[in-house]
Design an enzyme around this catalytic site. Structure first.
Site, PDB file in Angstrom:
ATOM      1  N   LYS A   1       0.909  -1.117   0.188  1.00  0.00           N
ATOM      2  CA  LYS A   1       0.004   0.062  -0.080  1.00  0.00           C
ATOM      3  C   LYS A   1       0.837   1.181   0.157  1.00  0.00           C
ATOM      4  O   LYS A   1       0.439   2.238  -0.768  1.00  0.00           O
ATOM      5  CB  LYS A   1      -1.067  -0.032   1.098  1.00  0.00           C
TER       6      LYS A   1
ATOM      7  N   THR B   1       3.887   1.573  -0.967  1.00  0.00           N
ATOM      8  CA  THR B   1       4.391   1.457  -2.189  1.00  0.00           C
ATOM      9  C   THR B   1       3.626   2.150  -3.434  1.00  0.00           C
ATOM     10  O   THR B   1       3.982   3.034  -4.168  1.00  0.00           O
ATOM     11  CB  THR B   1       5.046   0.372  -2.785  1.00  0.00           C
TER      12      THR B   1
ATOM     13  N   ARG C   1       1.863   8.334   7.046  1.00  0.00           N
ATOM     14  CA  ARG C   1       2.140   8.418   8.841  1.00  0.00           C
ATOM     15  C   ARG C   1       3.758   8.113   8.820  1.00  0.00           C
ATOM     16  O   ARG C   1       4.405   7.930   8.028  1.00  0.00           O
ATOM     17  CB  ARG C   1       1.532   7.095   9.186  1.00  0.00           C
TER      18      ARG C   1
ATOM     19  N   LYS D   1       6.833  -6.457  10.295  1.00  0.00           N
ATOM     20  CA  LYS D   1       6.411  -5.847   9.220  1.00  0.00           C
ATOM     21  C   LYS D   1       7.293  -5.109   8.520  1.00  0.00           C
ATOM     22  O   LYS D   1       7.263  -4.903   7.114  1.00  0.00           O
ATOM     23  CB  LYS D   1       5.139  -5.076   9.772  1.00  0.00           C
TER      24      LYS D   1
ATOM     25  N   ALA E   1      -3.438   1.115  12.463  1.00  0.00           N
ATOM     26  CA  ALA E   1      -4.671   1.334  12.329  1.00  0.00           C
ATOM     27  C   ALA E   1      -5.386  -0.066  12.739  1.00  0.00           C
ATOM     28  O   ALA E   1      -6.797  -0.041  12.965  1.00  0.00           O
ATOM     29  CB  ALA E   1      -5.096   1.327  10.634  1.00  0.00           C
TER      30      ALA E   1
ATOM     31  N   PHE F   1      -3.504  -0.444   7.306  1.00  0.00           N
ATOM     32  CA  PHE F   1      -3.984  -1.929   7.023  1.00  0.00           C
ATOM     33  C   PHE F   1      -4.990  -1.663   5.757  1.00  0.00           C
ATOM     34  O   PHE F   1      -5.220  -1.265   5.087  1.00  0.00           O
ATOM     35  CB  PHE F   1      -4.489  -2.398   8.250  1.00  0.00           C
TER      36      PHE F   1
ATOM     37  N   PHE G   1       3.403  -8.148  -9.112  1.00  0.00           N
ATOM     38  CA  PHE G   1       4.769  -8.934  -8.774  1.00  0.00           C
ATOM     39  C   PHE G   1       5.118  -9.682 -10.185  1.00  0.00           C
ATOM     40  O   PHE G   1       4.525  -9.977 -10.909  1.00  0.00           O
ATOM     41  CB  PHE G   1       4.284  -9.761  -7.840  1.00  0.00           C
TER      42      PHE G   1
ATOM     43  N   TRP H   1       6.586  -0.414  -7.918  1.00  0.00           N
ATOM     44  CA  TRP H   1       7.729  -0.801  -7.176  1.00  0.00           C
ATOM     45  C   TRP H   1       9.215  -0.998  -8.273  1.00  0.00           C
ATOM     46  O   TRP H   1      10.208  -0.706  -7.962  1.00  0.00           O
ATOM     47  CB  TRP H   1       7.596  -2.136  -6.869  1.00  0.00           C
TER      48      TRP H   1
END
Length: 560
Positions: free
Chosen positions: A75, A77, A98, A109, A277, A305, A385, A413
């Site tokens: 998210k 990215t 954030r 994480k 979150a 999240f 991906f 990415w």
């Protein structure tokens, strides 16, 4: 190259040059070195005044995601890539994110600066101590705790019942050993022994207060309104009765000011505030968002999240407090994650499996249906991906189209802004259609228990909401004390739409348990804790700290 190697190879522009792109002069900044800065209070007020005029605000784009899986969603990215993508197609874009917590950085994480060629920099600084905001918040929180215990030690004029104290100490690390402790042991001069608790700093009420306060005056007012416990006669006691809110606010005089950094492609990014979150309200500060709206034509922000957590809290807590609303929503999904929701083991994700994708799509479908309840149009960003097949991507796009949503491939990415340009075009086109008709999920005057039930039924898809122990009685007490109009912040697992992390996909027809509720009277919301969620996370068996190192030149490796 790894994410950190890509970030370290990037040549950053001096932050005052980045600021000039959005009309912020060098004298409006307090520099923290060459590549990060805080806005002056004067400039903050100027931008707030501009943002108060809705006609002068940029368009607000909220980025959210499907339910997280070990396969990854990306998210942050996509958020960074979309900001760069908007810049790439000629738009004046600003990003508002954030601040990362140290807990995930050294836990499981990782950081929160994006990845690949869609990152905010300086990546190491942002992921670690940055400008010291979270440390200041931790110390301010713990000053309140020290003042409460000192008041009891020095005669307890207010008659505070030590057994009733609800204020927790905090530290910005995953330290399960501190969840439940007994302190004040020793001699009489060492304090009164009592049961005490720690939570992670980003779940603290002070973090929420900093993120929701526009000025130091509001900051002091909110701090004074914090409920810290009860007297022996069961009268609620607010921190303002100790008359120290000014002292606490003085520790936060810099923390309330937004931080400015840049992406790898030099797009300006405000990074400020860091509530989780899953156990907090999960959005960057109101001040950062307002400053971005006043200085950019398009603002990309994200909520932590999945859409059942961060996005819902963005709509029902942050938008309500700040008087803002999104013009479009981007929900991030990956083929890999949807296959996991469809039952595929992580080790088998490289194998094409359209059937599992279709089964896992039910998770995305629930989030799309939920977001539609807020009246804001949604674009699905398919974060690509290398293992994704054309057949799987086409199947996902077809499923989205059949459910009334456009799915756009995002390759930020790998390609940075260029890889998000098509997503940027789709989002701009969606905004230009002018179909946003924002509204909250529930009205403020709905009783607290009914707000929780509405979330349980309409967002989490539970059949029944069960209020355990004294939670329902406490909600009634909150309403009797005048807090019935508060929104609700549900604390639950991020790994499922439900309260149970094992219930992947699209769970329904289950009982959603509320085991406790807490009053954040300073922040202005009620926290409802569901299932086994903890406000102090623990470290995994193999924490990310095992991979992080630094050499004699100060170069960090292993951070992601």
């Amino acid at each position: 190259m790894t994410d950190i190697e890509i970030a370290q190879a990037n040549v950053m522009a001096p932050i005052d040059q980045v600021a000039q792109k959005i009309g912020i002069a060098k004298e409006d900044l307090d520099l923290y070195g060459s590549f990060k800065a805080k806005l002056s209070l004067k400039k903050l007020r100027e931008l707030q005044a501009k943002a108060a005029d809705k006609s002068k605000r940029g368009k607000l784009i909220l980025v959210t995601a499907i339910t997280p899986t070990p396969a990854g969603e990306g998210k942050s990215t996509v958020s960074v890539g979309l900001g760069d993508g908007l810049t790439k197609i000629g738009k004046k874009a600003v990003i508002a994110l954030r601040e990362p917590s140290l807990g995930p950085c050294f836990g499981v994480k990782g950081g929160a600066c994006g990845g690949g060629y869609a990152q905010v920099v300086p990546m190491e600084d942002i992921n670690l101590h940055f400008t010291g905001d979270i440390h200041a918040i931790s110390i301010a929180n713990n000053l309140i705790a020290a003042l409460i215990d000192n008041h009891i030690q020095q005669g307890n004029e207010l008659g505070l019942d030590p057994r009733s104290i609800t204020w927790k100490r905090c530290v910005d690390l995953n330290d399960r050993q501190l969840r439940n402790i007994v302190d004040g042991l020793g001699k009489r001069v060492d304090g009164m022994p009592r049961e005490d608790h720690f939570q992670i700093s980003v779940a603290s009420e002070i973090m929420a207060i900093v993120c929701l306060s526009k000025s130091i005056s509001e900051l002091k007012e909110r701090i004074a309104n914090i409920t810290i416990g009860q007297t022996f006669g069961k009268r609620p006691v607010k921190f303002g009765e100790l008359k120290c809110q000014g002292a606490v606010a003085s520790l936060l005089k810099d923390a309330i000011r937004p931080n400015l950094v840049q992406t790898l492609e030099k797009t300006p990014a405000f990074i400020h505030g860091g509530p989780f979150a899953n156990i907090a309200h999960g959005c960057n500060s109101v001040n950062a968002t307002l400053c971005a709206l006043a200085s950019g034509d398009y603002v990309v922000t994200e909520a932590g999240f999945a859409a059942d957590l961060g996005a819902e809290k963005f709509m029902d807590i942050k938008c309500r407090a700040a008087g803002i609303s999104p013009d479009a929503i981007v929900i991030v999904a990956t083929v890999r994650a949807l296959k996991m929701h469809g039952g595929v083991d992580k080790k088998e994700l490289k194998t094409p499996n359209v059937d599992a994708l279709k089964k896992g799509f039910e998770n995305l479908k629930v989030h799309l249906e939920n977001l539609a309840k807020f009246g804001v149009p949604v674009v699905v960003a398919v974060n690509k991906f290398i293992t994704d097949t054309d057949q799987e991507i086409q199947a996902l796009q077809d499923l989205c189209a059949a459910n009334g949503s456009k799915a756009v491939l995002c390759e930020a990415w790998e390609k940075g802004g260029e890889g998000a340009a098509e997503l940027a075009k789709a989002v701009v086109a969606t905004i230009d259609e002018g179909k946003a008709n924002f509204h909250h999920l529930y009205e403020s005057d709905l009783p607290l228990a009914e707000k929780i039930k509405k979330l349980g039924h309409e967002i989490y898809r539970a059949k029944h909401v069960d209020f355990e122990g004294s939670s329902l009685k406490k909600l009634q007490e909150f309403e009797a004390a005048g807090y019935g109009n508060f929104p609700v912040c549900v604390a639950k697992t991020q790994n499922s739409i439900s309260h149970d992390p094992k219930m992947i996909g699209a769970p329904s027809d289950y009982v959603f348990p509320i085991r406790d509720v807490q009053l954040y009277s300073g922040a202005g919301f009620v926290v409802a804790l569901a299932g086994d969620i903890m406000t102090m996370p623990g470290l995994p068996k193999a924490p990310a700290a095992l991979n992080i190192d630094i050499d004699d030149d100060g170069k960090i490796t292993g951070l992601f």
